[in-house]
Design an enzyme around this catalytic site. Sequence first.
Site, PDB file in Angstrom:
ATOM      1  N   ASP A 186       0.847  -1.184   0.000  1.00 56.33           N
ATOM      2  CA  ASP A 186       0.000   0.000   0.000  1.00 56.33           C
ATOM      3  C   ASP A 186       0.897   1.253   0.000  1.00 56.33           C
ATOM      4  O   ASP A 186       1.859   1.311  -0.759  1.00 56.33           O
ATOM      5  CB  ASP A 186      -0.956  -0.035   1.196  1.00 56.33           C
ATOM      6  N   TYR A 305      -3.270  10.436  -1.196  1.00 61.79           N
ATOM      7  CA  TYR A 305      -4.308  10.344  -2.209  1.00 61.79           C
ATOM      8  C   TYR A 305      -4.377  11.589  -3.088  1.00 61.79           C
ATOM      9  O   TYR A 305      -4.810  11.521  -4.233  1.00 61.79           O
ATOM     10  CB  TYR A 305      -5.665  10.073  -1.551  1.00 61.79           C
ATOM     11  N   HIS A 358      -4.843  -7.776   0.975  1.00 58.52           N
ATOM     12  CA  HIS A 358      -4.148  -6.493   1.022  1.00 58.52           C
ATOM     13  C   HIS A 358      -3.347  -6.294   2.313  1.00 58.52           C
ATOM     14  O   HIS A 358      -2.304  -5.645   2.294  1.00 58.52           O
ATOM     15  CB  HIS A 358      -5.181  -5.378   0.879  1.00 58.52           C
TER      16      HIS A 358
END
Length: 382
Positions: A186, A305, A358
């Site tokens: 991630d 982000y 994940h």
Amino acid sequence: MSHTPPSCAKPFSLDISEEDYSDFKQLLKASKVGPPSYENGEQGGRWCGVTHKWLTDTKDYWLNKFDWRAQEKRINSFPNFIMEVEDCNIHFVGLFSEKRDAIPIVFMHGWPGSFIEFLPLCELVQKKYKAADLPYHIIVPSLPGYTLSNTGGPTDKSWTMEDTSRLMNTLMKNLGFDQYIGQGGDVGGFLCAILSAKFDACVAVHLNMLGIYNYPENSELEDFEIEALEYSREWHKTGTAYAQEHGTRPNTISFVLNSNPLALLAWIGEKFIEWSDETPHLDAILTNISLYWFTSCFPYTVYPYSQLFGGSPPEPRPFLSKPTGFSFFPKELYPGIKKALETQVNLIDWQKHDKGGHFAALEEPEALLKDVEGFVKKAWKV
């Protein structure tokens, strides 16, 4: 170096005040779960988000059965430290070896995770080795802005992953490590890529996720790779609205989630359910979300982000020439297809697993640790 950390790393013990804990429980108790609907019923499906039943049951468990103090005690059972790095107080768990040739490895989490993800792996390391024969120095930081490294963000500029990478490199250097290996998925995977490309001290990286956008045609892939890609493509169709919100309207979602623990539970809990192959234990999920709540860190955790989904595309990632390893887990959101990775990194080790998603360190700590140990033997040439 010695197993004793330098004096600039101060021992740390987590202790949420009774006042803060009481306020949290009162607010959670008063929070309302919305009414049932077709979509939030069990028939709505995984892609609709958390169900009414899950949120109702989990609220009750969080309020009446979850033992925060026991989780706090577990966290404090590990060696925790705080170090000031560029005016930021960086928290980390550190398992230091007594061996002079021990290999430093920094394990970096992502969103919506925290250092909590790596505690099962740390427990495995502690069971397998004593400090006298530990082959590694294991460093597990809370990334800047996240949970116990949340000292607030800068007010004169937006924080970037390059900033975080620089601080992680400085942390390792300040700990006395002239060279080290990075590991992550991630956001942690993006940070590993930056460290590998831009910092000499980072000599190799091991990943369990790396953003890959150019995959080979299905005709060139194995069946398990095609299945992993189909899973990923379905997620991209239905599961990325949160990322657009983080990247383009971070203020709005931050104010919403900082106002109410039940809202935070729904927003983050969904990810642990949807992004995992097998949902992690509820205590692990709630410990992570509790840390987010008590530290009010959410606004600072969404900075990456804005780079990835905020309109301006990030700089193209250069080919990573340093030794790179990868652990393939089938339910990863960006599956590490070997042929694709080989066009982007110097891939010297690639390991396939038949289960896991994940949150690899939390879901499959034994497999991840085994992969990292195998990779380190190949990559560490000092």
